[in-house]
Design a protein around this motif. Structure first.
Motif, short mmCIF file in Angstrom:
data_model
loop_
_atom_site.label_atom_id
_atom_site.label_comp_id
_atom_site.label_asym_id
_atom_site.label_seq_id
_atom_site.Cartn_x
_atom_site.Cartn_y
_atom_site.Cartn_z
N GLN A 178 0.94 -1.36 -0.12
CA GLN A 178 0.23 0.17 0.20
C GLN A 178 0.76 1.20 0.04
O GLN A 178 0.34 2.35 -0.73
CB GLN A 178 -1.20 0.18 1.17
CG GLN A 178 -1.81 -0.84 1.00
CD GLN A 178 -2.78 -0.97 -0.08
OE1 GLN A 178 -2.98 -1.49 -1.28
NE2 GLN A 178 -3.67 0.11 -0.39
N GLY A 182 -0.64 1.64 -3.38
CA GLY A 182 -1.84 1.16 -3.07
C GLY A 182 -3.19 2.75 -3.70
O GLY A 182 -3.48 2.97 -3.20
N LEU A 185 -6.16 3.01 -8.83
CA LEU A 185 -7.02 1.93 -8.92
C LEU A 185 -6.50 1.07 -9.70
O LEU A 185 -6.14 -0.03 -9.34
CB LEU A 185 -8.37 2.83 -9.92
CG LEU A 185 -9.46 1.83 -10.55
CD1 LEU A 185 -10.09 1.35 -9.06
CD2 LEU A 185 -9.95 2.34 -11.08
N TYR A 188 -5.04 -1.40 -7.14
CA TYR A 188 -5.45 -1.69 -6.31
C TYR A 188 -6.58 -3.21 -7.15
O TYR A 188 -5.60 -4.20 -6.34
CB TYR A 188 -6.89 -1.16 -6.41
CG TYR A 188 -8.08 -1.98 -6.34
CD1 TYR A 188 -8.15 -2.78 -5.02
CD2 TYR A 188 -9.59 -2.22 -7.22
CE1 TYR A 188 -9.52 -4.26 -5.04
CE2 TYR A 188 -10.13 -3.61 -7.45
CZ TYR A 188 -10.05 -4.62 -5.81
OH TYR A 188 -11.48 -5.50 -6.23
N ARG A 191 -2.88 -5.35 -6.79
CA ARG A 191 -3.11 -6.24 -5.92
C ARG A 191 -4.09 -7.43 -5.79
O ARG A 191 -3.93 -8.53 -4.92
CB ARG A 191 -2.89 -5.47 -4.41
CG ARG A 191 -3.69 -6.13 -2.90
CD ARG A 191 -4.13 -5.27 -1.87
NE ARG A 191 -5.20 -4.80 -2.13
CZ ARG A 191 -5.83 -5.46 -1.41
NH1 ARG A 191 -6.02 -6.33 -1.42
NH2 ARG A 191 -7.24 -4.59 -1.80
N ALA A 192 -5.54 -7.74 -6.60
CA ALA A 192 -6.46 -7.95 -6.34
C ALA A 192 -5.38 -9.36 -7.18
O ALA A 192 -6.20 -10.45 -6.50
CB ALA A 192 -7.96 -7.36 -6.78
N PRO A 250 -11.59 -4.21 -2.84
CA PRO A 250 -11.58 -3.02 -2.07
C PRO A 250 -12.50 -2.48 -0.82
O PRO A 250 -12.82 -3.36 -0.01
CB PRO A 250 -12.86 -1.83 -2.80
CG PRO A 250 -12.61 -2.77 -4.37
CD PRO A 250 -13.15 -4.07 -3.66
N HIS A 252 -9.90 -3.47 1.73
CA HIS A 252 -9.19 -4.43 2.72
C HIS A 252 -8.26 -4.01 3.69
O HIS A 252 -7.57 -3.54 2.90
CB HIS A 252 -8.78 -5.89 1.26
CG HIS A 252 -8.36 -7.08 2.06
ND1 HIS A 252 -8.51 -7.58 3.60
CD2 HIS A 252 -6.51 -7.00 2.49
CE1 HIS A 252 -7.58 -8.53 3.93
NE2 HIS A 252 -6.59 -7.75 3.63
N THR A 253 -8.10 -4.50 4.44
CA THR A 253 -7.30 -4.75 5.50
C THR A 253 -6.82 -5.52 6.08
O THR A 253 -8.28 -6.36 6.95
CB THR A 253 -6.80 -3.03 6.31
OG1 THR A 253 -6.58 -3.22 6.90
CG2 THR A 253 -8.13 -3.45 6.93
#
Length: 303
Positions: A178, A182, A185, A188, A191-192, A250, A252-253
């Motif tokens: 992140q 991070g 868009l 993200y 990362r996904a 989206p 998420h942590t």
């Protein structure tokens, strides 16, 4: 970074003993689970150096000193992990599974190829794999009596030590990603994708390992063995899949994911343990408490 600051991971070198008398089938009545664990262990000396290198390279582009501290602690923990796995894997190969060396060579080549990808792709892979470990930790610990009961304590303790520390550094790879990527868009979506890239790649390599082991043991072609394996894999997937799905969303942590209290109980005992203490589980206990003298004494006093 999130306002909810996690304690820094604490690197701990635990010298688990892997003498020649350890049987690769270290839980005699569950060769399928042993093969699953042994197959996963084979991946670690190739996966974890890749994670370490990726986190180190990414951290160089980050100005946040807290994230840099996390990254250093993460890398040191992972170094201790993969070195212990390498010692264990050498024993497994020497005890009748030399064919595993071919799989190791393929994994080494695969991670060399992966290392040529962009740093963002590699860091997404790293954060994605680490997202999976939270589910694996919950599966192993919440089912520890069923999975490890009656097993060789040296192997069971080594595996659960590793995953206790996976829970301890659960936020680090995410924080590093992140901090570096991070804010967009595109970051993200990368990362996904990394969630499934990292998790499924390691699962596939582990599967290739346990297939070799079970085939060599003469179990791969037996229906009963395959059904026992399917039950273990089904239980694993049932626990781990929701973690992967949440990790790909989206917002998420990993700070929202709660590890079992047993993890915190284990970590809390380190300051009270003698120097050089090796935590070894009582794998014949009906509850399998954390393996520290002070914890056992407290349990006995409460009883």
């Amino acid at each position: 970074m999130a306002e909810d600051i996690e304690p820094l991971p604490v690197p701990r070198r635990i010298d688990f003993d892997f003498p020649d008398d350890i049987d690769p089938n270290w839980k005699a009545d569950d060769p399928e689970f042993c093969a699953m664990v042994n197959g996963a262990s084979l991946t670690m000396p190739y996966l974890e150096p890749f994670l370490i290198k990726t986190v180190r390279e990414t951290a160089r582009h980050i100005d946040d000193p807290r994230v840099q501290e996390e990254a250093k602690a993460f890398n040191t923990q992972e170094q201790f992990h993969y070195r212990a796995h390498r010692r264990f894997n050498e024993l497994i190969k020497a005890k009748g599974y030399p064919e595993l060396a071919g799989l190791e060579a393929r994994m080494e080549a695969a991670y060399a190829r992966l290392s040529t990808r962009s740093l963002r792709t590699r860091m997404a892979y790293t954060a994605g794999f680490e997202a999976m470990t939270m589910g694996v930790t919950r599966w192993l610990i919440n089912n520890r009596v069923q999975l490890f009961g009656g097993s060789d304590t040296r192997v069971a303790s080594f595996i659960l030590w590793h995953f206790v520390e996976e829970a301890e550094h659960k936020c680090v790879a995410f924080d590093v990603y992140q901090a570096a990527y991070g804010g967009s868009l595109g970051g993200y979506f990368a990362r996904a994708r990394g969630v499934f890239h990292g998790a499924l790649d390691v699962m596939f390599n582990s599967m290739r390992g346990y297939k070799i082991i079970l085939r060599k043991a003469g179990l791969w072609g037996q229906l009963r063995s395959r059904l026992r394996l399917a039950r273990r894999l089904g239980s694993f997937a049932w626990t781990v899949a929701p973690y992967l799905l949440r990790a790909a969303l989206p917002g998420h942590t990993p700070r929202r994911e709660r590890e079992p209290q047993w993890v915190h109980d284990w970590i809390a005992q380190y300051p009270h343990a003698p120097e050089g203490y090796i935590p070894l589980l009582d794998t014949h206990s009906p509850t399998m408490p954390v393996p520290f003298p002070s914890a056992r004494a407290a349990t006995g006093a409460a009883a």
